[in-house]
Design a protein around this motif. Structure first.
Motif, mmCIF file in Angstrom:
data_model
loop_
_atom_site.group_PDB
_atom_site.id
_atom_site.type_symbol
_atom_site.label_atom_id
_atom_site.label_comp_id
_atom_site.label_asym_id
_atom_site.label_seq_id
_atom_site.Cartn_x
_atom_site.Cartn_y
_atom_site.Cartn_z
ATOM 1 N N LYS A 1 -9.479 -0.670 -9.710
ATOM 2 C CA LYS A 1 -9.206 0.758 -9.537
ATOM 3 C C LYS A 1 -10.395 1.518 -8.986
ATOM 4 C CE LYS A 1 -8.253 2.977 -13.326
ATOM 5 N NZ LYS A 1 -7.516 3.549 -14.468
ATOM 6 N N TRP A 2 -11.605 1.130 -9.390
ATOM 7 C CA TRP A 2 -12.791 1.905 -9.009
ATOM 8 C C TRP A 2 -13.495 1.345 -7.786
ATOM 9 C CZ3 TRP A 2 -11.786 6.009 -11.432
ATOM 10 C CH2 TRP A 2 -11.319 5.995 -12.749
ATOM 11 N N ARG A 3 -12.958 0.261 -7.203
ATOM 12 C CA ARG A 3 -13.665 -0.379 -6.096
ATOM 13 C C ARG A 3 -12.763 -0.612 -4.889
ATOM 14 N NH1 ARG A 3 -15.599 -5.296 -8.260
ATOM 15 N NH2 ARG A 3 -16.636 -5.626 -6.287
ATOM 16 N N HIS A 4 -11.893 0.373 -4.646
ATOM 17 C CA HIS A 4 -11.117 0.391 -3.401
ATOM 18 C C HIS A 4 -10.182 -0.807 -3.269
ATOM 19 C CE1 HIS A 4 -13.951 3.569 -2.328
ATOM 20 N NE2 HIS A 4 -14.921 2.734 -2.617
ATOM 21 N N GLY A 5 -9.493 -1.123 -4.357
ATOM 22 C CA GLY A 5 -8.520 -2.202 -4.315
ATOM 23 C C GLY A 5 -7.271 -1.768 -3.554
ATOM 24 N N ALA A 6 -7.082 -2.328 -2.377
ATOM 25 C CA ALA A 6 -6.013 -1.856 -1.491
ATOM 26 C C ALA A 6 -4.619 -2.149 -2.027
ATOM 27 C CB ALA A 6 -6.177 -2.482 -0.110
ATOM 28 N N ALA A 7 -4.463 -3.193 -2.830
ATOM 29 C CA ALA A 7 -3.136 -3.535 -3.341
ATOM 30 C C ALA A 7 -2.613 -2.497 -4.329
ATOM 31 C CB ALA A 7 -3.161 -4.917 -3.994
ATOM 32 N N LEU A 8 -3.488 -1.656 -4.845
ATOM 33 C CA LEU A 8 -3.052 -0.594 -5.748
ATOM 34 C C LEU A 8 -2.338 0.523 -4.991
ATOM 35 C CD1 LEU A 8 -6.229 -0.360 -8.008
ATOM 36 C CD2 LEU A 8 -3.998 -1.296 -8.645
ATOM 37 N N LYS A 9 -2.664 0.674 -3.703
ATOM 38 C CA LYS A 9 -2.056 1.734 -2.893
ATOM 39 C C LYS A 9 -0.995 1.203 -1.942
ATOM 40 C CE LYS A 9 -4.455 5.132 -1.286
ATOM 41 N NZ LYS A 9 -5.462 5.928 -0.545
ATOM 42 N N VAL A 10 -1.188 -0.010 -1.466
ATOM 43 C CA VAL A 10 -0.269 -0.599 -0.490
ATOM 44 C C VAL A 10 0.396 -1.808 -1.137
ATOM 45 C CG1 VAL A 10 -0.035 -1.588 1.812
ATOM 46 C CG2 VAL A 10 -1.779 0.159 1.385
ATOM 47 N N LYS A 11 1.637 -1.661 -1.521
ATOM 48 C CA LYS A 11 2.316 -2.702 -2.290
ATOM 49 C C LYS A 11 2.518 -3.985 -1.491
ATOM 50 C CE LYS A 11 2.454 0.016 -5.750
ATOM 51 N NZ LYS A 11 1.418 -0.176 -6.810
ATOM 52 N N THR A 12 2.530 -3.880 -0.164
ATOM 53 C CA THR A 12 2.726 -5.074 0.668
ATOM 54 C C THR A 12 1.405 -5.625 1.209
ATOM 55 O OG1 THR A 12 3.088 -3.649 2.598
ATOM 56 C CG2 THR A 12 5.043 -4.348 1.351
ATOM 57 N N ALA A 13 0.279 -5.147 0.677
ATOM 58 C CA ALA A 13 -1.027 -5.533 1.228
ATOM 59 C C ALA A 13 -1.247 -7.033 1.181
ATOM 60 C CB ALA A 13 -2.142 -4.807 0.478
ATOM 61 N N ILE A 14 -0.905 -7.674 0.075
ATOM 62 C CA ILE A 14 -1.149 -9.114 -0.041
ATOM 63 C C ILE A 14 -0.316 -9.895 0.963
ATOM 64 C CG2 ILE A 14 -0.721 -11.090 -1.575
ATOM 65 C CD1 ILE A 14 -1.981 -9.500 -3.819
ATOM 66 N N ALA A 15 0.877 -9.416 1.238
ATOM 67 C CA ALA A 15 1.729 -10.102 2.215
ATOM 68 C C ALA A 15 1.137 -10.055 3.621
ATOM 69 C CB ALA A 15 3.123 -9.481 2.222
ATOM 70 N N MET A 16 0.294 -9.064 3.893
ATOM 71 C CA MET A 16 -0.252 -8.876 5.236
ATOM 72 C C MET A 16 -1.448 -9.781 5.535
ATOM 73 S SD MET A 16 -0.356 -4.745 5.599
ATOM 74 C CE MET A 16 0.907 -3.706 4.868
ATOM 75 N N VAL A 17 -2.165 -10.211 4.501
ATOM 76 C CA VAL A 17 -3.435 -10.902 4.711
ATOM 77 C C VAL A 17 -3.265 -12.414 4.673
ATOM 78 C CG1 VAL A 17 -4.755 -8.969 3.774
ATOM 79 C CG2 VAL A 17 -4.032 -10.820 2.246
#
Length: 221
Positions: free
Chosen positions: A108-124
């Motif tokens: 939460k405090w270190r710019h975890g993109a999966a917290l904001k973009v639910k499909t982020a893991i699918a993209m990488v």
């Protein structure tokens, strides 16, 4: 198997504390075969590291500050602009030939993109499921669980901001010591992870310094 730290910052990062030379020396001392130089929003540290005399293979990279959180791109020496949305950043990095890793995706405090973009893991291409700078292991475990659910390889990184902690996160990779081969092996999942946590006092000190820098920037805008 190659021992690789895929997430290292030097003083080319705004919050990095150690020189490129110090990071490479520490990697050698720890018996690493390769490290990825992933400074924040610049490839200058990686470009410099490639020119250094060292037995450690340098994987060029960058940690991109997207509008939604952080993204690591490995295998490129060109800068990807900051502040684009996560999907556009991945698109540009892939177009440049990069391997894309989502670092500390649920912190939460270190710019975890999966917290904001639910499909982020699918993209990488891979998920950093061990980051040595977590205070607890819960977010690492969640990253590993989500990576497994998405069929994504897991990698580890120290996220070292000081040379002392290079090698605290290690990815073992079944590949010859060549950057393209290493990136391909990660894509294929021919890797495993292990590591140990950065001491809490160090993480706290570095976090406080970062908070002071952010406050100072806001005051002087």
């Amino acid at each position: 198997m190659l021992k690789c730290d895929l997430h290292v910052h030097t003083n080319y990062s705004r919050d990095g504390e150690s020189s490129v030379e110090a990071c490479l020396k520490r990697a050698e001392e720890r018996g690493l075969d390769a490290i990825a130089i992933t400074d924040h929003d610049t490839t200058e540290g990686a470009l410099y590291a490639i020119k250094c005399e060292t037995p450690v293979l340098v994987i060029p990279g960058i940690e991109i500050s997207t509008a939604d959180g952080h993204l690591i791109a490995l295998g490129i020496t060109e800068k990807i602009p900051a502040d684009l949305d996560f999907a556009e950043s991945v698109k540009r990095a892939h177009a440049a030939g990069a391997l894309c890793i989502i670092p500390h995706p649920y912190h939460k405090w270190r710019h975890g993109a999966a917290l904001k973009v639910k499909t982020a893991i699918a993209m990488v291409d891979a998920v950093e499921s061990f980051n040595s700078r977590y205070i607890t292991g819960a977010a690492n475990r969640k990253a590993a669980r989500k990576a497994a659910q998405s069929g994504k390889p897991c990698v580890a990184g120290s996220d070292a901001h000081n040379a002392r902690y290079v090698g605290y996160g290690v990815t073992l990779i079944d590949a010859p010591p060549e950057v393209p081969a290493i990136l391909e092996a990660i894509r294929d999942g021919r890797c495993s992870i292990h590591g140990r946590m950065t001491p809490l006092r160090t993480y706290t000190r570095q976090s406080m310094r970062g908070a002071k820098r952010r406050i100072s920037r806001r005051i002087h805008r």
